[in-house]
Design a protein around this motif. Structure first.
Motif, PDB file in Angstrom:
ATOM      1  N   GLU A  61       0.831  -1.206   0.000  1.00  0.00           N
ATOM      2  CA  GLU A  61       0.000   0.000   0.000  1.00  0.00           C
ATOM      3  C   GLU A  61       0.867   1.258   0.000  1.00  0.00           C
ATOM      4  N   GLN A  65       0.967   4.089  -2.939  1.00  0.00           N
ATOM      5  CA  GLN A  65       0.738   5.514  -2.702  1.00  0.00           C
ATOM      6  C   GLN A  65       1.891   6.345  -3.278  1.00  0.00           C
ATOM      7  N   ASP A  69       1.749   9.104  -6.396  1.00  0.00           N
ATOM      8  CA  ASP A  69       2.326  10.453  -6.289  1.00  0.00           C
ATOM      9  C   ASP A  69       3.251  10.735  -7.471  1.00  0.00           C
ATOM     10  N   TYR A 125      -7.539   6.371  -3.069  1.00  0.00           N
ATOM     11  CA  TYR A 125      -6.963   7.652  -2.660  1.00  0.00           C
ATOM     12  C   TYR A 125      -7.837   8.738  -3.255  1.00  0.00           C
TER      13      TYR A 125
END
Length: 200
Positions: A61, A65, A69, A125
């Motif tokens: 995870e 993430q 980004d 997200y």
């Protein structure tokens, strides 16, 4: 993440773990992705790893993430130098280049994250999704065409789904960097936006 790093030393440790895990996951795939190997590559003990991450799903995870980004950073770079008054074809060209660049950030890792990592490690997200869809919506609105805000939202989701499907398939086949792939993706986006303009 089990515990958020507060001190500089802790942040360095977490960064080293995530960096090492990223390399291991891209190279070995999900089936052979182990916390023991991650700790060894990061140069930390397995106990230190477990202070911050309860299991390999939590590490995946964190990798995902960070990857998302990087995707947004690549997209940001793609439209930084495009004048708002530039022709639609130029804006679409820069947008497509950004999407390809975003998905070219560690293609091996991207394939593993999409195809192998269990859904349990793929939480949403909202910030990423909102920003990603905002970019598609801006392209739809700038191109003109029919409909109110809701129609533009649906059109943006339709376009993003089509582009994502094409790009992910190209990444799996290993032809994401092919010039013909870029040309065909440009045709797809311009044809969709052009058809919406004609039905205004």
């Amino acid at each position: 993440m089990r515990k958020a790093p507060r001190q500089q030393r802790s942040r360095v440790t977490v960064d080293a773990i995530v960096e090492a895990a990223t390399r291991v996951l891209a190279r070995r795939g999900w089936a052979r992705f182990t916390t023991n190997e991650i700790a060894a590559v990061a140069g930390v003990s397995v106990g230190s790893l477990y202070q911050y991450f309860p299991d390999k799903l939590a590490i995946a995870e964190a990798i995902r993430q960070r990857h998302l980004d990087e995707v947004l950073a690549a997209l940001n770079g793609s439209d930084a130098d495009v004048d708002a008054s530039a022709p639609l074809s130029r804006r679409v060209e820069r947008f497509v280049d950004g999407v390809i660049a975003a998905h070219s950030v560690d293609q091996a890792l991207h394939r593993v994250l999409v195809d192998e990592v269990p859904l349990a490690a793929r939480s949403t997200y909202p910030e990423f999704e909102a920003e990603y869809q905002r970019r598609y919506r801006a392209l739809v609105v700038e191109s003109g065409g029919p409909g109110d805000g809701a129609d533009a939202d649906i059109a943006a989701r339709m376009l993003s789904s089509a582009v994502e499907g094409a790009v992910h398939a190209a990444a799996r086949r290993g032809d994401l960097d092919a010039r013909a792939m870029r040309t065909e993706l440009l045709r797809l986006v311009l044809a969709y936006l052009g058809d919406r303009q004609r039905t205004d």
